[in-house]
Structures are given as C-alpha cells and as structure tokens.
Write an enzyme that holds these catalytic residues in place. Structure first.
Site, mmCIF file in Angstrom:
data_model
loop_
_atom_site.group_PDB
_atom_site.id
_atom_site.type_symbol
_atom_site.label_atom_id
_atom_site.label_comp_id
_atom_site.label_asym_id
_atom_site.label_seq_id
_atom_site.Cartn_x
_atom_site.Cartn_y
_atom_site.Cartn_z
ATOM 1 N N ASN A 1 69.661 -33.264 54.904
ATOM 2 C CA ASN A 1 68.496 -33.349 54.209
ATOM 3 C C ASN A 1 67.302 -33.018 55.102
ATOM 4 O O ASN A 1 67.004 -33.475 56.019
ATOM 5 C CB ASN A 1 68.332 -34.938 53.982
ATOM 6 C CG ASN A 1 67.013 -35.302 52.979
ATOM 7 O OD1 ASN A 1 65.896 -34.946 53.325
ATOM 8 N ND2 ASN A 1 67.583 -36.317 51.887
ATOM 9 N N GLU B 1 76.235 -41.165 44.541
ATOM 10 C CA GLU B 1 76.362 -41.295 45.831
ATOM 11 C C GLU B 1 76.012 -42.741 46.260
ATOM 12 O O GLU B 1 75.146 -43.385 45.629
ATOM 13 C CB GLU B 1 74.951 -40.449 46.375
ATOM 14 C CG GLU B 1 74.684 -40.567 47.684
ATOM 15 C CD GLU B 1 73.775 -39.505 48.204
ATOM 16 O OE1 GLU B 1 73.784 -38.296 47.982
ATOM 17 O OE2 GLU B 1 73.072 -39.711 49.262
ATOM 18 N N HIS C 1 62.057 -34.516 56.027
ATOM 19 C CA HIS C 1 61.352 -34.854 57.123
ATOM 20 C C HIS C 1 60.891 -33.889 57.995
ATOM 21 O O HIS C 1 60.068 -34.033 58.997
ATOM 22 C CB HIS C 1 61.838 -36.235 57.965
ATOM 23 C CG HIS C 1 61.995 -37.367 57.020
ATOM 24 N ND1 HIS C 1 60.882 -37.741 56.353
ATOM 25 C CD2 HIS C 1 63.079 -38.034 56.438
ATOM 26 C CE1 HIS C 1 61.216 -38.755 55.612
ATOM 27 N NE2 HIS C 1 62.500 -38.971 55.708
ATOM 28 N N ARG D 1 50.016 -32.163 59.707
ATOM 29 C CA ARG D 1 48.831 -31.449 59.963
ATOM 30 C C ARG D 1 48.304 -30.376 58.936
ATOM 31 O O ARG D 1 47.417 -29.684 59.247
ATOM 32 C CB ARG D 1 49.240 -30.832 61.185
ATOM 33 C CG ARG D 1 49.248 -31.737 62.398
ATOM 34 C CD ARG D 1 48.036 -32.318 62.851
ATOM 35 N NE ARG D 1 47.158 -31.085 63.670
ATOM 36 C CZ ARG D 1 47.165 -30.965 64.883
ATOM 37 N NH1 ARG D 1 47.995 -31.467 65.279
ATOM 38 N NH2 ARG D 1 46.489 -30.036 65.378
ATOM 39 N N HIS E 1 72.208 -42.405 53.600
ATOM 40 C CA HIS E 1 70.945 -43.056 53.765
ATOM 41 C C HIS E 1 71.188 -43.824 55.239
ATOM 42 O O HIS E 1 72.045 -44.693 55.161
ATOM 43 C CB HIS E 1 70.765 -44.003 52.627
ATOM 44 C CG HIS E 1 69.109 -44.219 52.591
ATOM 45 N ND1 HIS E 1 68.428 -45.100 53.571
ATOM 46 C CD2 HIS E 1 68.094 -43.617 52.007
ATOM 47 C CE1 HIS E 1 67.128 -44.848 53.540
ATOM 48 N NE2 HIS E 1 66.931 -44.164 52.322
ATOM 49 N N THR F 1 63.576 -44.181 49.986
ATOM 50 C CA THR F 1 64.319 -44.801 48.847
ATOM 51 C C THR F 1 64.944 -45.979 49.271
ATOM 52 O O THR F 1 65.878 -46.236 50.107
ATOM 53 C CB THR F 1 65.496 -43.869 48.463
ATOM 54 O OG1 THR F 1 64.676 -42.651 48.448
ATOM 55 C CG2 THR F 1 66.251 -44.154 47.032
ATOM 56 N N HIS G 1 67.108 -38.134 58.020
ATOM 57 C CA HIS G 1 66.084 -38.556 59.113
ATOM 58 C C HIS G 1 66.603 -38.646 60.561
ATOM 59 O O HIS G 1 65.940 -38.116 61.328
ATOM 60 C CB HIS G 1 65.655 -39.885 58.574
ATOM 61 C CG HIS G 1 64.509 -40.527 59.362
ATOM 62 N ND1 HIS G 1 64.715 -41.596 60.165
ATOM 63 C CD2 HIS G 1 63.192 -40.166 59.528
ATOM 64 C CE1 HIS G 1 63.480 -41.783 60.850
ATOM 65 N NE2 HIS G 1 62.449 -41.191 60.171
ATOM 66 N N ARG H 1 54.859 -35.969 49.066
ATOM 67 C CA ARG H 1 54.677 -36.466 50.325
ATOM 68 C C ARG H 1 55.245 -35.463 51.377
ATOM 69 O O ARG H 1 54.731 -35.287 52.415
ATOM 70 C CB ARG H 1 54.840 -37.786 50.587
ATOM 71 C CG ARG H 1 56.283 -38.225 50.809
ATOM 72 C CD ARG H 1 56.487 -39.695 51.084
ATOM 73 N NE ARG H 1 55.997 -40.717 50.096
ATOM 74 C CZ ARG H 1 56.552 -41.811 49.893
ATOM 75 N NH1 ARG H 1 57.218 -42.454 50.840
ATOM 76 N NH2 ARG H 1 56.003 -42.587 48.826
ATOM 77 N N HIS H 2 56.409 -35.153 51.105
ATOM 78 C CA HIS H 2 57.131 -33.940 52.099
ATOM 79 C C HIS H 2 57.415 -32.830 51.686
ATOM 80 O O HIS H 2 56.736 -31.764 51.605
ATOM 81 C CB HIS H 2 58.186 -34.704 52.909
ATOM 82 C CG HIS H 2 58.919 -35.764 51.899
ATOM 83 N ND1 HIS H 2 59.883 -35.416 50.946
ATOM 84 C CD2 HIS H 2 59.396 -36.901 52.336
ATOM 85 C CE1 HIS H 2 60.392 -36.117 50.522
ATOM 86 N NE2 HIS H 2 60.302 -37.415 51.121
ATOM 87 N N GLU I 1 67.201 -34.127 44.976
ATOM 88 C CA GLU I 1 67.037 -35.297 44.725
ATOM 89 C C GLU I 1 65.712 -35.545 43.895
ATOM 90 O O GLU I 1 64.809 -34.949 44.222
ATOM 91 C CB GLU I 1 67.037 -36.137 46.097
ATOM 92 C CG GLU I 1 68.092 -36.285 46.853
ATOM 93 C CD GLU I 1 67.860 -36.971 47.963
ATOM 94 O OE1 GLU I 1 66.934 -38.025 48.349
ATOM 95 O OE2 GLU I 1 68.864 -37.073 48.782
ATOM 96 N N ARG J 1 59.279 -35.472 45.758
ATOM 97 C CA ARG J 1 59.156 -36.915 45.302
ATOM 98 C C ARG J 1 57.862 -36.504 44.394
ATOM 99 O O ARG J 1 56.895 -35.601 44.576
ATOM 100 C CB ARG J 1 58.536 -37.556 46.386
ATOM 101 C CG ARG J 1 59.562 -38.023 47.509
ATOM 102 C CD ARG J 1 59.246 -39.180 48.365
ATOM 103 N NE ARG J 1 58.836 -40.261 47.634
ATOM 104 C CZ ARG J 1 59.688 -41.355 47.874
ATOM 105 N NH1 ARG J 1 60.908 -41.433 48.447
ATOM 106 N NH2 ARG J 1 59.587 -42.698 47.323
ATOM 107 N N HIS K 1 64.253 -33.920 48.484
ATOM 108 C CA HIS K 1 63.931 -34.915 47.693
ATOM 109 C C HIS K 1 62.555 -34.303 47.095
ATOM 110 O O HIS K 1 61.490 -34.517 48.079
ATOM 111 C CB HIS K 1 63.892 -36.251 48.241
ATOM 112 C CG HIS K 1 63.502 -37.171 46.925
ATOM 113 N ND1 HIS K 1 63.488 -38.556 47.519
ATOM 114 C CD2 HIS K 1 62.993 -37.239 45.895
ATOM 115 C CE1 HIS K 1 63.085 -39.346 46.660
ATOM 116 N NE2 HIS K 1 62.664 -38.526 45.524
#
Ligand code: PXP
Length: 242
Positions: A10, A154, A13, A21, A193, A104, A216, A52-53, A73, A48, A46
């Site tokens: 994943n 999952e 991140h 930035r 996760h 999540t 992560h 946000r990412h 995702e 979202r 993912h």
C-alpha cells in the site's frame, strides 16, 4: 505445501509525505514500481473522499503504468464507483470511511448494510473487478459477504496489531478461524492493517490466507533502509512463516 501468500504494498503514505508540502515528490507511482520490482505481487491504494493522500491523478497513473495488479480501496459511494468503473482496477476493496478518522479504524459493517452494498458489489463485479470487503474477522460479517456474493474478504488486523499477550493470541485465533470459514465457503481471505516485521509471521502462517496488504510500516521502514529493502524484508518474513 502451502500456497504463495501474495504481498500487496500500500503506497498511500508516500503520497502523505508528498502532500505534506504540496511538492511533486516523493512520487507514489515511483514507489509502486520499485515495490513491484522487489517482491510486491500487487499495489494497493486508497482514494479517500477527502484526497488526503492518493489523488485522482495518482490512480490514473497507477492504472496506466503498473506492471502488477492494482487493488483500489474505496468507500461505497457513487463517486468512487464511477472512478472504479472508469479505471477498472484488478480489484476493489470496499472500506468504511469517516472523514475524521486517522486511518481505517474498523471493518466495514457489511452485515448492517447488505442492501446498500449490494449494487456496489454487483456493478464492480459485472465490470470484471474482483470485489473485496474489508471486514472484522467474525462470522456475521462473513455471512454478509456470502450473501453479497463477494469473491474476496480482507480481514482487518488492526486489533491484532494493537493487542499483545492473551488478547493478541485470542484475536489471532479469531482471524485464523474466520480465514478457515471463508475458504470453506469459497471466499478468498486476505488480511491487512498495522502489520509489521514484528507481528506479520503468525498472520502469514494462517494457511488459508492468500494475500496481505501492508503499507504504513513499509513506508516508514523505507526511510531507514530504502523501499526495496523494506519490501524484500517483508517478502522474506512472509515466506519464512509459510
Ligand atoms: N488493508 C486495508 C483495507 C486498508 O485500509 C489499509 C490501510 O489503508 C491497509 C490494508 C494497510 O494498512 P497499513 O498501512 O496499516 O499497513
């Protein structure tokens, strides 16, 4: 011999660091290509609702450039369904999403919203996308996945990752039992996760599991050893546990 356990990396991140930035780097697609070259069987991202990412442009580039399957995702919303149908990723994992959560925070309550989820599972499936439901490892949620005809679930390993001692062992048993029940009912079980080098082995040893999705920790570890080395290390830890 137990079957190969796929590793989905994943890359969300990497985009989190980029977006901190507003610069064009680090590039999550570059990370995905490195992961794919060094032991990832697939890439997970993912998109979202609040972007946000991962962004829409990232999904477009991942869809065009990846040499391995993409697992998107997504929340069960009309907007995300449109995006999934446009890009037709190999797989789509339906996750719960709340704007205020940091990540999540629990599995999808599939049992509590079977009728609301039904059109999403159906339309994604009709488009040839392998649908997965991100659920807690319990029989009620698994039964809902069966009723919905989802080919994959999952299991959320977040609780397992947070617990230790007897509580951790109990949660591990819950995941192992749910994986066995899923497989018995013809549903392919995945998990993910909060998995790290320290806690992945007992999960990877569950024979019915076919894929782990890990993000992560690997992105964090990449700061110290580089992403290729982090992915290789996870691949080796998973293989050693099988
Ligand atoms: N699987 C699902 C469905 C997720 O939502 C996430 C987090 O985005 C992961 C796996 C990966 O979790 P982590 O980043 O904690 O490894």
């Amino acid at each position: 011999m137990t079957r190969h356990l796929r590793l989905g990396v994943n890359i969300d991140h990497v985009a989190t660091v980029r977006n901190a930035r507003g610069a064009g780097y680090p590039d999550p697609v570059r990370a995905a290509l490195i992961a794919a070259q060094t032991g990832a069987d697939g890439i997970t991202a993912h998109l979202r609702e609040d972007r946000r990412h991962i962004t829409d442009a990232d999904i477009a580039r991942l869809s065009a450039e990846l040499p391995v399957p993409l697992n998107l995702e997504m929340a069960a919303t009309a907007e995300m369904l449109d995006i999934a149908l446009r890009h037709r990723p190999h797989a789509a994992c339906i996750v719960p999403e709340k704007r205020e959560e940091r990540t999540t925070e629990g599995g999808l309550d599939a049992a509590g919203q079977i009728e609301a989820l039904r059109p999403f599972v159906a339309r994604l499936g009709e488009a040839g996308i392998r649908v997965s439901l991100f659920i807690e490892p319990d029989e009620r949620q698994l039964d809902a996945a069966l009723q919905l005809g989802a080919p994959v679930v999952e299991f959320h390993t977040g609780r397992y990752a947070e617990l230790d001692g007897d509580d951790g062992a109990a949660e591990l048993r819950r995941i192992a039992e749910a994986a066995a029940l899923a497989a018995k009912n013809g549903i392919e079980p995945h998990a993910g996760h909060g998995l790290t080098f320290a806690n992945v082995a007992p999960i990877a040893a569950i024979p019915q599991l076919r894929e782990l999705n890990i993000g992560h920790f690997l992105v964090g570890e990449a700061m110290f050893v580089g992403l290729a080395e982090a992915v290789r290390g996870m691949r080796a830890a998973m293989d050693a546990a099988r």
